[in-house]
Write a protein that holds these residues in place. Structure first.
Motif, mmCIF file in Angstrom:
data_model
loop_
_atom_site.group_PDB
_atom_site.id
_atom_site.type_symbol
_atom_site.label_atom_id
_atom_site.label_comp_id
_atom_site.label_asym_id
_atom_site.label_seq_id
_atom_site.Cartn_x
_atom_site.Cartn_y
_atom_site.Cartn_z
ATOM 1 N N TYR A 551 6.327 -8.943 8.826
ATOM 2 C CA TYR A 551 5.964 -9.191 7.428
ATOM 3 C C TYR A 551 4.804 -8.283 7.026
ATOM 4 N N HIS A 552 4.868 -7.749 5.800
ATOM 5 C CA HIS A 552 3.837 -6.808 5.337
ATOM 6 C C HIS A 552 3.423 -7.136 3.899
ATOM 7 N N ALA A 553 2.145 -7.399 3.715
ATOM 8 C CA ALA A 553 1.572 -7.450 2.369
ATOM 9 C C ALA A 553 1.190 -6.010 2.036
ATOM 10 N N ILE A 554 2.049 -5.309 1.326
ATOM 11 C CA ILE A 554 1.908 -3.862 1.122
ATOM 12 C C ILE A 554 0.775 -3.582 0.131
ATOM 13 N N VAL A 555 -0.102 -2.682 0.502
ATOM 14 C CA VAL A 555 -1.194 -2.285 -0.399
ATOM 15 C C VAL A 555 -1.116 -0.805 -0.752
ATOM 16 N N ASP A 556 -0.302 -0.063 -0.049
ATOM 17 C CA ASP A 556 -0.194 1.380 -0.249
ATOM 18 C C ASP A 556 0.999 1.692 -1.156
ATOM 19 N N ALA A 557 0.743 2.326 -2.294
ATOM 20 C CA ALA A 557 1.825 2.670 -3.228
ATOM 21 C C ALA A 557 2.856 3.592 -2.589
ATOM 22 N N ALA A 558 2.425 4.415 -1.643
ATOM 23 C CA ALA A 558 3.359 5.332 -0.990
ATOM 24 C C ALA A 558 4.400 4.569 -0.180
ATOM 25 N N VAL A 559 3.983 3.460 0.447
ATOM 26 C CA VAL A 559 4.937 2.636 1.201
ATOM 27 C C VAL A 559 5.894 1.947 0.237
ATOM 28 N N ALA A 560 5.367 1.347 -0.827
ATOM 29 C CA ALA A 560 6.230 0.686 -1.814
ATOM 30 C C ALA A 560 7.180 1.682 -2.464
ATOM 31 N N GLY A 561 6.707 2.918 -2.649
ATOM 32 C CA GLY A 561 7.534 3.933 -3.296
ATOM 33 C C GLY A 561 8.801 4.262 -2.543
#
Length: 589
Positions: A551-561
């Motif tokens: 599970y990841h609480a994503i904080v990096d826009a590059a990962v979400a992108g």
């Protein structure tokens, strides 16, 4: 019972193999071009490693025999890495054709209606694998074979997209065998074990191909996507254009068809040429056909252009199948809740999950808009699919998908949903497609006694598959308690980003597949990828979320992108041609 395979059937299967293996590659690109090694020895070592990867865990004839066969087929040492992949693809395609024939031959042994249906499902699914492996082989053109030369203008982008296609098709071909075997759930297992044995080698070979693809991709020079737009696509990439440019201008025939009234649309259509409706479906006889099924059956096969079917308002009680050969079908209704296709098949009613769909589409390039697809079997009927999608590069715009358990079966390949509504109770968005749901309402319904609500059950089974679900800018209404998902298979992948999460989303967010957390599903908690990025609303807090390794609480826009339309489904390459509005990138960076 279905008849056993005949020699004529076997001949047709072998002929299919021959045609696929020798298909023209005129539209293909030179995939994995530009590979370079420091020495001849390094190159030969890499090729040898690919050969051994192609033959990993094979049973028929043993690994060394497999390596020798593929080494001969690729032209011997020094021919390069790509011929190794091509030889392995041909070998796997032959295995797929053989598996389809073997399973077809088992039909005479079925002694139960569910078994007979499961065998028919398997034959169809193995046909999908044959198609997808054939497409992948077709994409493996060499420079000089009629493909794009490596240094030709635009060749890098074309090659990158061909490699993405290859990845999508191999990922789909791996999952079909799982669905085949799962269809025997509820039987005594006797025939299921024979089917498992018939498809096991094919599953291993496709998994090996995916590993080879990853190795090749890892050493291929980085190719950047072509310069983007402002991040918004659709009709001429206009963010203010709310509707696709389908105009309801009907081609009359014998005085039967009449011109339906177009819905209001924005003044700007991006200069798109209006699309002529080919046929009208109307229950009152004012169209060419009275049922959607008949209109689909009479549509041209292997169409290169969009073939538009306009369905007038009404409730159409039927189960519709858009088969593989029915490509580029566009289904246009008069609005969600106005044009309704309704069925009630379910697992409890004797159907396999795969065959329970009210609407099933496999033909590539399918587009649907302004209608409702519904399964009314009810919350206690267990698996009861409203919409099943195996259509590559398919798009759904303002489509309501309504059911209870297993409502939307995003089974395989690249799919996009925009301004839709998906409603259900348990695992109501499931499958192993590559799907983006954007600005879509996800509605939870009341549960049957003993049920636990969950939105997704994503079925990625191999770490090298490029499959998963991305919810972008959606509203997870959660009027009733629910979890965002649970891992159906070990590498399940779901990302929810820039979305509203309602009060019914449980604090833990995600749910184990089984209460015991035993076996494969315990491992899945470390190998899955569940992510949340910049969500909001009463159910969006991540402080109480599960503490699983995956599970990841994503904080990096590059990962979400990586999970946007641009990156996850390569939407800029095909969504503009559907006329469906989309946003290519994150709303906020």
């Amino acid at each position: 019972m279905a008849p056993p395979a005949t020699s004529a059937t076997n001949f047709q299967l072998l002929l299919m193999l021959l045609l696929l293996a020798t298909a023209r590659r005129g539209n293909a690109a030179a995939v994995f071009a530009g590979l370079s090694f420091e020495s001849e020895g390094e190159a030969e070592a890499f090729e040898d490693a690919l050969l051994r990867q192609a033959c990993f865990n094979v049973s028929a004839g043993g690994r060394e025999a497999c390596v020798s066969r593929l080494d001969t087929a690729r032209g011997g040492a020094g021919s390069g890495p790509v011929p190794v992949l091509r030889a392995a693809l041909r070998d796997t395609l032959g295995e797929a054709v053989g598996a389809a024939g073997a399973v077809r031959g088992l039909a005479s042994l079925s002694n139960h209606a569910r078994e007979e249906m499961a065998v028919r499902d398997c034959v169809e699914l193995l046909g999908y694998s044959v198609d997808e492996l054939g497409w992948a082989l077709d994409a493996m053109a060499e420079a000089g074979d009629g493909g794009v030369e490596p240094d030709a203008p635009g060749s890098a982008a074309a090659a990158r997209r061909a490699e993405d296609d290859l990845h999508a098709w191999l990922s789909a071909a791996l999952g079909n065998q799982d669905t085949c075997v799962e269809g025997f759930r509820g039987t005594d297992g006797r025939l299921m074990r024979r089917v498992e044995a018939a498809v096991a080698q094919l599953t291993q070979l496709v998994s090996n191909l995916l590993s080879m693809h990853k190795r090749l991709r890892s050493i291929t020079p980085l190719r950047h996507a072509p310069p983007g737009s402002n991040g918004t696509g659709g009709a001429a990439a206009d963010p203010g254009s709310e509707l696709p440019p389908w105009v309801m201008d009907v081609e009359g025939e014998g005085g039967k068809d009449e011109e339906p009234k177009p819905k209001p649309k924005s003044a700007h259509t991006g200069g798109s040429k209006p699309t002529r409706v080919d046929v009208v479906v109307a229950q009152d006889g004012s169209g060419r056909y009275r049922t959607v099924s008949e209109a689909v059956a009479r549509a041209p096969s292997h169409s290169k252009r969009k073939y538009v079917i306009y369905v007038k308002r009404g409730v159409y009680h039927e189960n519709v199948e858009v088969r593989k050969k029915k490509t580029n079908i566009v289904l246009v209704g008069e609005g969600m809740g106005e044009t309704v296709i309704s069925g009630s098949r379910s697992f409890s009613g004797g159907w396999t999950t795969f065959r329970s769909a009210t609407f099933a589409v496999a033909g590539a390039g399918f587009v649907a808009r302004d209608l409702t697809i519904r399964n009314t079997a009810g919350p206690a009927a267990h698996q009861a699919v409203a919409l099943r999608v195996d259509s590559d590069r398919s798009a759904f715009f303002r489509v309501a998908v309504e059911g209870y358990q297993d409502t939307l079966y995003a089974h395989s390949l690249r799919q996009f949903y925009r301004d839709c509504r998906v409603a259900g109770t348990v695992d109501f968005v499931f499958g192993n497609g590559i799907a983006v749901l954007q600005r879509t309402l996800v509605a939870t319904l009341p549960l049957a006694p003993g049920q636990t609500g969950s939105v997704t059950a994503q079925g990625r089974r191999d770490p090298n598959q490029n499959t998963g679900f991305a919810f972008h800018g959606c509203v997870v209404e959660a009027a009733h308690p629910t979890f965002l998902g649970r891992p159906w298979k070990p590498f399940s992948r779901v990302v929810v980003m820039e979305s509203y999460l309602g009060p019914g989303v449980q604090a833990r967010g995600w749910l184990e597949w089984a209460a015991t957390g035993a076996g494969e599903h315990a491992v899945a908690l470390a190998t899955l990828f569940y992510g949340e990025y910049r969500n909001y609303g009463p159910g969006a807090g991540v402080a109480g979320r599960v503490r699983w390794p995956g599970y990841h609480a994503i904080v990096d826009a590059a990962v979400a992108g990586r999970f946007t339309v641009r990156r996850f489904i390569d939407g800029l390459a095909w969504l503009p041609g559907t006329g469906v509005t989309f946003t290519a990138d994150l709303f906020r960076k």
